[in-house]
Scaffold this motif. Structure first.
Motif, PDB file in Angstrom:
ATOM      1  N   GLU A   1     -10.645  -9.172   2.755  1.00 45.76           N
ATOM      2  CA  GLU A   1     -10.979  -7.759   2.539  1.00 45.76           C
ATOM      3  C   GLU A   1     -11.017  -6.989   3.853  1.00 45.76           C
ATOM      4  O   GLU A   1     -10.514  -5.861   3.938  1.00 45.76           O
ATOM      5  CB  GLU A   1     -12.320  -7.647   1.826  1.00 45.76           C
ATOM      6  CG  GLU A   1     -12.728  -6.220   1.485  1.00 45.76           C
ATOM      7  CD  GLU A   1     -14.028  -6.168   0.710  1.00 45.76           C
ATOM      8  OE1 GLU A   1     -15.085  -6.030   1.367  1.00 45.76           O
ATOM      9  OE2 GLU A   1     -13.981  -6.293  -0.519  1.00 45.76           O
ATOM     10  N   ASP A   2     -11.581  -7.602   4.899  1.00 49.58           N
ATOM     11  CA  ASP A   2     -11.593  -6.967   6.214  1.00 49.58           C
ATOM     12  C   ASP A   2     -10.179  -6.656   6.687  1.00 49.58           C
ATOM     13  O   ASP A   2      -9.885  -5.548   7.166  1.00 49.58           O
ATOM     14  CB  ASP A   2     -12.263  -7.874   7.260  1.00 49.58           C
ATOM     15  CG  ASP A   2     -13.740  -8.107   6.986  1.00 49.58           C
ATOM     16  OD1 ASP A   2     -14.396  -7.183   6.451  1.00 49.58           O
ATOM     17  OD2 ASP A   2     -14.228  -9.202   7.307  1.00 49.58           O
TER      18      ASP A   2
ATOM     19  N   HIS B   1       0.864  -1.192   0.000  1.00 50.18           N
ATOM     20  CA  HIS B   1       0.000   0.000   0.000  1.00 50.18           C
ATOM     21  C   HIS B   1       0.893   1.232   0.000  1.00 50.18           C
ATOM     22  O   HIS B   1       1.799   1.360   0.825  1.00 50.18           O
ATOM     23  CB  HIS B   1      -0.893   0.004   1.251  1.00 50.18           C
ATOM     24  CG  HIS B   1      -1.842   1.166   1.312  1.00 50.18           C
ATOM     25  ND1 HIS B   1      -2.744   1.443   0.312  1.00 50.18           N
ATOM     26  CD2 HIS B   1      -2.028   2.123   2.265  1.00 50.18           C
ATOM     27  CE1 HIS B   1      -3.455   2.507   0.639  1.00 50.18           C
ATOM     28  NE2 HIS B   1      -3.035   2.946   1.812  1.00 50.18           N
TER      29      HIS B   1
ATOM     30  N   THR C   1      -4.612  -1.189   5.613  1.00 50.13           N
ATOM     31  CA  THR C   1      -4.358  -0.012   4.783  1.00 50.13           C
ATOM     32  C   THR C   1      -4.883   1.262   5.438  1.00 50.13           C
ATOM     33  O   THR C   1      -4.260   2.322   5.312  1.00 50.13           O
ATOM     34  CB  THR C   1      -4.960  -0.175   3.382  1.00 50.13           C
ATOM     35  OG1 THR C   1      -6.355  -0.476   3.495  1.00 50.13           O
ATOM     36  CG2 THR C   1      -4.268  -1.297   2.613  1.00 50.13           C
ATOM     37  N   ASN C   2      -5.991   1.175   6.147  1.00 52.44           N
ATOM     38  CA  ASN C   2      -6.486   2.352   6.853  1.00 52.44           C
ATOM     39  C   ASN C   2      -5.540   2.767   7.958  1.00 52.44           C
ATOM     40  O   ASN C   2      -5.315   3.954   8.211  1.00 52.44           O
ATOM     41  CB  ASN C   2      -7.878   2.082   7.446  1.00 52.44           C
ATOM     42  CG  ASN C   2      -8.965   2.058   6.376  1.00 52.44           C
ATOM     43  OD1 ASN C   2      -8.791   2.644   5.319  1.00 52.44           O
ATOM     44  ND2 ASN C   2     -10.069   1.389   6.676  1.00 52.44           N
TER      45      ASN C   2
ATOM     46  N   LEU D   1      -8.438  -3.870   4.497  1.00 51.58           N
ATOM     47  CA  LEU D   1      -8.926  -2.528   4.793  1.00 51.58           C
ATOM     48  C   LEU D   1      -8.434  -2.051   6.147  1.00 51.58           C
ATOM     49  O   LEU D   1      -8.089  -0.865   6.319  1.00 51.58           O
ATOM     50  CB  LEU D   1     -10.452  -2.492   4.736  1.00 51.58           C
ATOM     51  CG  LEU D   1     -11.069  -2.661   3.347  1.00 51.58           C
ATOM     52  CD1 LEU D   1     -12.586  -2.748   3.434  1.00 51.58           C
ATOM     53  CD2 LEU D   1     -10.641  -1.543   2.412  1.00 51.58           C
ATOM     54  N   ASN D   2      -8.359  -2.961   7.105  1.00 54.56           N
ATOM     55  CA  ASN D   2      -7.838  -2.578   8.412  1.00 54.56           C
ATOM     56  C   ASN D   2      -6.374  -2.181   8.329  1.00 54.56           C
ATOM     57  O   ASN D   2      -5.965  -1.162   8.893  1.00 54.56           O
ATOM     58  CB  ASN D   2      -8.021  -3.752   9.386  1.00 54.56           C
ATOM     59  CG  ASN D   2      -7.564  -3.424  10.784  1.00 54.56           C
ATOM     60  OD1 ASN D   2      -6.374  -3.531  11.102  1.00 54.56           O
ATOM     61  ND2 ASN D   2      -8.496  -3.041  11.649  1.00 54.56           N
TER      62      ASN D   2
END
Length: 254
Positions: A243-244, A207, A250-251, A247-248
Motif C-alpha cells: 500500500e505504501d 493508474h 500513484t501520487n 500510494l507513492n
C-alpha cells in the motif's frame, strides 16, 4: 511455448473521447499469481474484457498462450476460465445444478462437477439452493464455474468484492492452492492491496490507464527501497507495505 501466458503490446482503448488505457504492455509468466492492481476506474475491467475478446481494440496485439486473440478466440477461451466481478447464478437451483448447466454449455466431462466442487470446498453444500448461499459461497461457486473444463488460465476480476475478512481469507487460500497444487496461472485484479500482498508472485500497477510498474513483487520492493533509501531488516525487507508503494507511485503520477 512462450514463458508468458498473456502478452499485450501497447494496448490502448477509449470510450468515445475518454481514453481509458494507454500503452499497456503486459507479460504474465506461466504459473504465476499475477496481481493486476489499481483503484476503481483505473482500467482493470476494461483490460480484462479486451483479454477475453469481449471488446476489441485497434491494431494493438493481445496474445494468450502465444496466439493472437483476434484470430483464435474460441481455441484460446477453451483454455481460460473467467469470473468478472459477481458471478451469474440461478438462485432457485442448487450449486450442483448451476454447475451442471455450465458443464453442458462448455461440453466438459461429467466428472468435472464433482472435481471443481471439491477444489472450492463446496461438496457438502452442493445440494443446497444458491439463494441460501452466503456471498463467500457464491464467489467460490463462481470460481468453480470458471474451473470447469480444467482451464490453464484463470482470469478473475475483483473476486473478493463485498466479502467479509473470513470470506476474503477463504478466497485467498483457494487461489494459492489452485496455483501451487493444481498448476493454474491466475490473473487477478483487485484494489485490495493488503490482500494481494499476501498471495501474488508478480504484479502490475495501473493508474488512470497507465502502467506504473510490472514485474515480480520482490522486484517492486527492491526498486522502492532503492528509490527512498530504505534500510532492509534482517529478513531483507523494509517495513514498507504494498500500500505504501502503491500510494507513492500513484501520487507521483497525478
Amino acid at each position: 511455448m512462450s514463458a508468458y501466458i498473456i502478452q499485450t503490446d501497447r494496448l490502448a482503448y477509449a470510450y468515445g473521447e475518454r481514453q481509458v488505457l494507454q500503452n499497456i504492455s503486459l507479460q504474465v509468466p506461466a504459473g504465476s499469481i499475477f496481481g493486476f492492481l489499481g483503484p476503481n476506474g483505473s482500467g482493470k475491467t476494461t483490460t480484462i474484457r479486451l483479454l477475453l475478446g469481449l471488446i476489441q481494440t485497434g491494431k494493438q496485439r493481445i496474445t494468450l498462450f502465444g496466439q493472437d486473440i483476434n484470430g483464435n478466440r474460441l481455441s484460446i477461451l477453451r483454455r481460460v476460465g473467467a469470473l468478472i466481478e459477481i458471478p451469474t447464478l440461478y438462485p432457485h437451483l442448487t450449486g450442483q445444478q448451476n454447475l451442471e448447466i455450465a458443464r453442458l454449455a462448455r461440453n466438459a466431462d461429467r466428472d468435472q462437477v464433482g472435481k471443481v466442487l471439491r477444489m472450492v470446498g463446496l461438496t457438502d453444500d452442493a445440494s443446497l439452493k444458491v439463494k441460501g448461499y452466503s456471498l463467500g459461497m457464491r464467489q467460490r461457486l463462481g470460481i468453480a464455474l470458471a474451473l470447469l473444463g480444467d482451464p490453464d488460465l484463470l482470469i478473475l476480476d475483483e473476486p473478493t468484492n463485498g466479502l467479509d475478512p473470513a470470506g476474503i481469507r477463504e478466497i485467498r487460500s483457494l487461489l494459492i492452492e489452485l496455483s501451487q497444487e493444481h498448476g493454474k496461472t491466475i490473473f487477478v485484479s483487485s484494489h485490495l492491496l493488503s490482500e494481494m500482498e499476501k498471495m501474488v508472485t508478480d504484479v502490475a500497477i495501473i493508474h488512470n490507464g497507465h502502467l506504473l510498474f510490472q514485474g515480480p513483487i520482490g522486484g517492486l520492493y527492491q526498486a522502492y527501497q532503492l528509490r527512498i533509501g530504505a534500510v532492509p531488516n534482517l529478513h531483507g525487507h523494509s517495513a514498507v507495505t504494498l500500500e505504501d508503494i502503491f500510494l507513492n507511485l500513484t501520487n507521483a503520477s497525478i
